[in-house]
Design a protein around this motif. Sequence first.
Motif, PDB file in Angstrom:
ATOM      1  N   GLY A 198       1.101   3.364  -2.828  1.00  0.00           N
ATOM      2  CA  GLY A 198      -0.221   3.960  -2.730  1.00  0.00           C
ATOM      3  C   GLY A 198      -0.264   5.293  -3.444  1.00  0.00           C
ATOM      4  O   GLY A 198       0.700   6.059  -3.411  1.00  0.00           O
ATOM      5  N   VAL A 257      -2.706   0.291  -2.786  1.00  0.00           N
ATOM      6  CA  VAL A 257      -3.907   0.994  -2.338  1.00  0.00           C
ATOM      7  C   VAL A 257      -4.086   2.247  -3.179  1.00  0.00           C
ATOM      8  O   VAL A 257      -3.100   2.838  -3.658  1.00  0.00           O
ATOM      9  N   LEU A 259      -6.174   5.887  -2.993  1.00  0.00           N
ATOM     10  CA  LEU A 259      -6.983   6.810  -2.203  1.00  0.00           C
ATOM     11  C   LEU A 259      -7.630   7.808  -3.157  1.00  0.00           C
ATOM     12  O   LEU A 259      -6.947   8.631  -3.774  1.00  0.00           O
ATOM     13  N   ILE A 317      -7.931   2.447   5.355  1.00  0.00           N
ATOM     14  CA  ILE A 317      -6.817   2.014   4.505  1.00  0.00           C
ATOM     15  C   ILE A 317      -6.308   0.652   4.938  1.00  0.00           C
ATOM     16  O   ILE A 317      -6.032  -0.230   4.113  1.00  0.00           O
TER      17      ILE A 317
END
Length: 322
Positions: A198, A257, A259, A317
């Motif tokens: 991530g 992921v 962010l 998330i």
Amino acid sequence: MSPGRTLTCALASLVLLSACGTASEAPTNSADPFLVAIDHEFGTTTIEERPERIVTLGVTDADVVLALGVVPVGNTGFAFFETGLGPWTDDLVEGAELTHIGSDSEPNIEQIATLAPDLIIGVSAGFDASVYESLSQIAPVVARPAGVAAYTVPREDATELIATALGKPDEGAALNEATDELLAETRAAHPEFAGRTGAAVLPYEGKYGAFLAGDARGQFLVSLGFEIPEAITAQDTGESFFVEISPEEVDMLDGNVLLVLGDDEDFDVTEDSPVFDTLDVVGADAIVSTALDQRGAITYNSVLSIPYAIDRLVPRISEALA
């Protein structure tokens, strides 16, 4: 009351004991049981009386002081919030008279003197030796540890140092322990995070800043069990807290992921950059854009803001990974 607010209040209520102490504690004087000496970037500061009027110059220092049961008479903070204090502090400062100090690196010395502090804390501040000398004419000053770059003091160390300066080392240790336990519980509740990749990224000036694990924003993901993509960590020279990525290099952000740090949960980072369309993280719809308070919470990365961030970002998330 939300779960995040409950966790914040629980952490802030860990006011268990009052005692002086640090790795460089001065001998206790029987006539005045409070006497603490703290080594830092600019020398050693001796605090001879228990501080009551505290100015926090470090951008995240007020969170620790508030968690220890004291409202600073003046504080700085990141520009996300008008008062420099995030919403996770609302219950702790309600009704208090606050004074916002505009800069941590070049503060208004006269404004601080007017506040008549008996302690100035600049652990997460960027002021230099000359500013330190000016501040020291007003009150004892505690700066970041020697050899540590400005704004990079780890949360655990900052909490311990500030708690020691306030004569509350046991409470500081309890706050760190509670935060560590919360993070461990969060990882245990979300095994799907373990070993996944991530990145935390901030779009700016047509480029992207990908935060490294040593920065609070990268550390937030790491503390949840994620790993920063190798394409990003490979660019770490040790001279910065982020890696600058051009629009042509966005493939470095690919992972499980992404962010995206911004002011709006509905912000679409891919809208003006068709290169994103080639990324697996985009195809998996695993991009999480933050609201301003969420962005602020992981940037402060304090014993008060971490529970707030967990409460508001972890479910998002997890959903993105699903």
